[in-house]
Design an enzyme around this catalytic site. Structure first.
Site, short mmCIF file in Angstrom:
data_model
loop_
_atom_site.label_atom_id
_atom_site.label_comp_id
_atom_site.label_asym_id
_atom_site.label_seq_id
_atom_site.Cartn_x
_atom_site.Cartn_y
_atom_site.Cartn_z
N ARG A 6 0.82 -1.22 0.00
CA ARG A 6 0.00 0.00 0.00
C ARG A 6 0.85 1.27 0.00
NH1 ARG A 6 -3.29 -1.83 5.13
NH2 ARG A 6 -1.12 -2.29 5.59
N LYS A 28 3.13 -20.48 4.21
CA LYS A 28 2.64 -21.05 5.45
C LYS A 28 2.64 -19.97 6.54
CE LYS A 28 5.19 -20.97 8.38
NZ LYS A 28 6.20 -20.25 9.16
N ASP A 46 6.62 -24.30 1.68
CA ASP A 46 7.15 -24.58 3.02
C ASP A 46 8.65 -24.61 2.81
OD1 ASP A 46 8.37 -26.01 5.15
OD2 ASP A 46 6.39 -26.68 5.76
N HIS A 47 9.33 -23.54 3.24
CA HIS A 47 10.72 -23.40 2.77
C HIS A 47 11.63 -24.52 3.30
CE1 HIS A 47 11.42 -21.14 6.56
NE2 HIS A 47 12.69 -21.46 6.40
N LYS A 79 15.27 -26.91 1.53
CA LYS A 79 16.63 -27.03 2.08
C LYS A 79 17.30 -28.28 1.50
CE LYS A 79 15.58 -24.67 6.44
NZ LYS A 79 16.42 -23.49 6.53
N GLU A 110 15.82 -22.62 17.62
CA GLU A 110 16.32 -21.33 17.16
C GLU A 110 16.87 -20.54 18.35
OE1 GLU A 110 13.99 -19.41 13.85
OE2 GLU A 110 12.39 -20.34 14.98
N ASP A 139 3.26 -21.73 13.79
CA ASP A 139 4.34 -21.12 13.01
C ASP A 139 5.31 -22.18 12.47
OD1 ASP A 139 5.87 -18.85 12.06
OD2 ASP A 139 7.33 -19.28 13.63
N HIS A 173 6.56 -26.99 9.05
CA HIS A 173 7.93 -27.47 8.83
C HIS A 173 8.19 -28.85 9.49
CE1 HIS A 173 8.57 -23.56 7.28
NE2 HIS A 173 8.88 -22.94 8.39
N LYS A 215 11.91 -20.97 20.25
CA LYS A 215 12.72 -19.77 20.03
C LYS A 215 13.51 -19.47 21.31
CE LYS A 215 10.13 -17.63 16.35
NZ LYS A 215 11.07 -17.82 15.23
N LYS A 267 21.25 -22.80 17.73
CA LYS A 267 20.44 -22.98 16.53
C LYS A 267 20.79 -24.35 15.96
CE LYS A 267 19.38 -20.98 11.99
NZ LYS A 267 17.93 -21.03 11.99
N1 LIG Z 1 9.04 -13.15 7.43
C1 LIG Z 1 9.36 -14.42 7.34
O1 LIG Z 1 10.51 -14.84 7.54
C2 LIG Z 1 8.32 -15.42 6.98
C3 LIG Z 1 7.03 -15.04 6.65
N2 LIG Z 1 6.12 -15.97 6.29
C4 LIG Z 1 4.76 -15.58 5.88
O2 LIG Z 1 4.88 -14.62 4.84
C5 LIG Z 1 3.83 -13.69 4.88
C6 LIG Z 1 4.40 -12.28 5.00
O3 LIG Z 1 5.15 -12.18 6.20
P1 LIG Z 1 6.08 -10.94 6.51
O4 LIG Z 1 6.84 -10.52 5.30
O5 LIG Z 1 6.83 -11.31 7.73
O6 LIG Z 1 5.03 -9.80 6.87
P2 LIG Z 1 5.26 -8.22 6.93
O7 LIG Z 1 4.25 -7.69 7.90
O8 LIG Z 1 6.68 -7.87 7.13
O9 LIG Z 1 4.88 -7.72 5.46
C7 LIG Z 1 3.57 -7.64 5.02
C8 LIG Z 1 3.56 -6.96 3.65
O10 LIG Z 1 2.22 -6.90 3.17
C9 LIG Z 1 1.92 -5.56 2.75
N3 LIG Z 1 0.48 -5.37 2.92
C10 LIG Z 1 -0.25 -5.41 4.06
N4 LIG Z 1 -1.55 -5.16 3.79
C11 LIG Z 1 -1.63 -4.96 2.45
C12 LIG Z 1 -2.69 -4.66 1.58
N5 LIG Z 1 -3.94 -4.52 2.02
N6 LIG Z 1 -2.43 -4.54 0.26
C13 LIG Z 1 -1.15 -4.68 -0.23
N7 LIG Z 1 -0.11 -4.97 0.57
C14 LIG Z 1 -0.34 -5.11 1.88
C15 LIG Z 1 2.77 -4.72 3.70
O11 LIG Z 1 3.00 -3.41 3.19
P3 LIG Z 1 2.00 -2.16 3.49
O12 LIG Z 1 1.67 -2.22 4.94
O13 LIG Z 1 2.77 -0.97 3.03
O14 LIG Z 1 0.79 -2.40 2.63
C16 LIG Z 1 4.06 -5.52 3.68
O15 LIG Z 1 4.76 -5.27 2.48
C17 LIG Z 1 2.98 -14.10 6.07
O16 LIG Z 1 1.95 -14.93 5.59
C18 LIG Z 1 3.94 -14.89 6.94
O17 LIG Z 1 3.28 -15.83 7.75
C19 LIG Z 1 6.46 -17.30 6.22
C20 LIG Z 1 7.72 -17.74 6.52
C21 LIG Z 1 8.75 -16.86 6.97
O1 LIG Z 2 8.85 -20.19 8.78
C1 LIG Z 2 9.55 -19.80 9.68
O2 LIG Z 2 10.82 -20.21 9.71
C2 LIG Z 2 11.81 -19.49 10.45
C3 LIG Z 2 12.98 -20.46 10.64
O3 LIG Z 2 13.50 -20.76 9.36
P1 LIG Z 2 15.04 -21.18 9.20
O4 LIG Z 2 15.16 -21.49 7.76
O5 LIG Z 2 15.85 -20.01 9.66
O6 LIG Z 2 15.25 -22.36 10.08
C4 LIG Z 2 11.29 -19.04 11.81
O7 LIG Z 2 12.24 -18.19 12.43
C5 LIG Z 2 10.00 -18.28 11.59
O8 LIG Z 2 9.45 -17.94 12.87
C6 LIG Z 2 8.99 -19.10 10.83
O9 LIG Z 2 7.88 -18.29 10.47
#
Ligand SMILES: NC(=O)C1=CN([C@@H]2O[C@H](COP(=O)(O)OP(=O)(O)OC[C@H]3O[C@@H](n4cnc5c(N)ncnc54)[C@H](OP(=O)(O)O)[C@@H]3O)[C@@H](O)[C@H]2O)C=CC1
Ligand SMILES: O=C1O[C@H](COP(=O)(O)O)[C@@H](O)[C@H](O)[C@H]1O
Length: 478
Positions: free
Chosen positions: A43, A142, A171-172, A176, A210, A229, A234, A334, A339
């Site tokens: 956004r 996920k 599912d990353h 691996k 972790e 989570d 995983h 966590k 790790k």
């Molecule tokens: N971070 C990680 O390491 C991991 C994340 N995930 C999954 O990935 C997904 C994203 O996580 P994460 O990156 O941490 O989340 P963040 O909160 O960091 O990012 C969310 C993103 O979505 C955007 N967003 C939110 N609302 C809207 C909207 N209405 N329209 C368009 N864009 C929108 C935000 O930008 P803005 O607010 O400007 O719109 C931002 O870019 C989740 O489902 C999470 O469970 C899974 C594994 C690992």
């Molecule tokens: O999906 C997730 O994975 C990370 C851990 O991933 P790793 O590749 O570093 O082992 C975890 O930290 C996070 O909470 C979870 O959303």
């Protein structure tokens, strides 16, 4: 086929820390389709140049210095674009039609790196705008939902807009290298198959520990906890790969058919049983990596009276012929001491021991921090007498394949999406079967195990997680 990739949530943690660095590596190694554009969406209003700056800042921090080549970055950045839109607003999707070329000859990949509550509306709006044709794919992260009913809703909404072949549930952990090596170990070596069963295996341990806390993801994590989570996805995926039968082919359907059977065979844990078979923990203040870490309930965006678990351990069982009576101990948490992600196969002792100091064999498949496979065998110590000690047959995978760069999970999986190979992605029925097993545990916790056990940050988790094994004369692999 040439294609573009749209990253919904393009300014978020996942996109900036994992997806863009992975795409950069693929670009540098000439793996991306020639004219593929990568368009970040969120956004926040940002000019393209500022998005590229943001991406560069994060990629420089994530990518090893030797791999960050200025000329490669320059050509990669030419692929990057940015669009500000609200993915919850149907009207905003018309902006996509003017920038996308979704023709039979030019595909489009939609990566939903946003919170899961947006998945349903994004899928529906893409379909309404005519952007969900056969040449498109959708990638979702996920956890898919927070319970079986919510996962069913998400899957139904995605399924109404895209056919199952177009959906990539990521599912990353499946990306691996060592996880894929587990399949090679089991199904490309005749050695293990005869002993890979209840008659020879005492128990299995799957650990994903972790050292980090919830970092800046407190708002999400406090609603999810370690079960949703990590364990629901995983750890259960790792369990499937250890336990599944050999698929008839190495293709998406054959592999996923076998995995889903394992999930369906998991013995239910519910009601008061959760007190016996599971342990929930939450970290309190402690010492980690030489500094004091705050208690979980003082982390940013976490409720001060939170009951969310940051640690979970479970004694699971698989009710089938191969595994009847073999416990699978799962644990993840966590702010733990180290790790470590590993799978441990503890074999049974020899049926009749000639030597007093003989110990049962142990196979350790280490995913993190280093990738190695080691098999502990008993050997005679040099010199007089028959004194035995365990010695390791140890393969360090990075050393064994020194000439090749170790791919990060997201690189492999993004390339699979581009190449339309869904073998390493979760099918709809797998996700639903996993929730089917997890939901009764979650409701058992609500009724009979609301308060998680405290454990100090930097420790090995709550004491009760150790008792889970000790009561059967077993111990977690150190
Ligand atoms: N971070 C990680 O390491 C991991 C994340 N995930 C999954 O990935 C997904 C994203 O996580 P994460 O990156 O941490 O989340 P963040 O909160 O960091 O990012 C969310 C993103 O979505 C955007 N967003 C939110 N609302 C809207 C909207 N209405 N329209 C368009 N864009 C929108 C935000 O930008 P803005 O607010 O400007 O719109 C931002 O870019 C989740 O489902 C999470 O469970 C899974 C594994 C690992
Ligand atoms: O999906 C997730 O994975 C990370 C851990 O991933 P790793 O590749 O570093 O082992 C975890 O930290 C996070 O909470 C979870 O959303």
């Amino acid at each position: 086929m040439p294609c573009d990739m749209l990253v919904f949530g393009g300014t978020g943690d996942l996109a900036l820390h994992k997806l863009l660095p992975a795409l950069y590596h693929l670009h540098r190694e000439n793996r991306l389709p020639k004219a593929m554009r990568i368009i970040g969406i969120s956004r926040k209003v940002l000019p393209r140049a500022s998005y590229i700056e943001l991406a560069e800042r994060h990629c420089r921090a994530q990518i090893e210095k030797k791999d960050f080549i200025e000329s490669s970055w320059l050509s990669f950045s030419q692929r990057l674009d940015y669009l500000a839109m609200d993915a919850a607003q149907a009207a905003d999707f018309s902006r996509l039609t003017s920038i996308l070329k979704c023709t039979p000859e030019h595909g489009c990949i939609y990566y939903l790196a946003t919170a899961p509550h947006l998945f349903e509306s994004i899928a529906a709006n893409l379909a309404l705008t005519g952007l969900a044709g056969a040449n498109t794919r959708i990638v979702i992260e996920k956890p898919i939902g927070h319970s079986l009913p919510s996962a069913l809703n998400i899957n139904a909404a995605i399924g109404a807009a895209f056919s199952e072949e177009q959906v990539f549930r990521i599912d990353h952990y499946l990306g691996k290298e060592t996880v894929q090596n587990l399949m090679a170990l089991r199904f490309a070596n005749a050695l293990f198959e005869p002993v890979w069963r209840a008659a020879h295996i005492d128990h299995v341990q799957i650990t994903v520990n972790e050292t980090i806390g919830v970092e800046n993801r407190g708002a999400y994590y406090d609603q999810a906890g370690a079960m949703r989570d990590m364990l629901q996805n995983h750890l259960l995926q790792l369990l499937c790969l250890v336990a599944m039968e050999a698929p008839v082919r190495f293709d998406a359907d054959a592999v996923r058919n076998e995995k889903v059977k394992i999930l369906q065979a998991l013995k239910p844990i519910s009601g008061l049983n959760v007190q016996d078979k599971t342990v929930r923990g939450q970290y309190v203040a402690g010492q980690t990596n030489g500094h004091t870490a705050p208690a979980y309930y003082f982390e940013k965006n976490v409720d001060n009276d939170s009951d969310t678990e940051t640690f979970v351990a479970i004694e699971a069982e698989i009710d089938n012929w191969r595994w009847a009576g073999v416990p699978f101990y799962l644990r993840t948490g966590k702010r733990l001491a180290t790790k470590t992600s590993e799978i441990v196969i503890q074999f049974k002792p020899v049926p009749h021991s000639l030597f007093s100091d003989s110990q049962a064999n142990l196979l350790v498949i280490r995913l993190q921090p280093e990738e190695r496979i080691s098999l502990e065998l008993m050997a005679k110590t040099p010199g007089k007498g028959m004194r035995l000690e365990p010695v390791k047959l140890d393969i360090n995978l990075a050393e064994a394949f020194q000439d090749s760069r170790r791919w990060k999970a997201y690189e492999r999986l993004l390339l699979d999406v581009i190449e339309n190979d869904s073998t390493l992605f979760m099918r709809r029925d797998e996700v639903e079967a996993a929730w089917q097993w997890v939901d009764p545990i979650l409701s058992g916790w609500q009724q009979h195990y609301q308060r998680p056990r405290p454990y100090p940050a930097g420790s090995n988790g709550p004491e009760q997680a150790h008792s889970l094994l000790e009561r059967h004369n077993r111990a977690w692999h150190a």
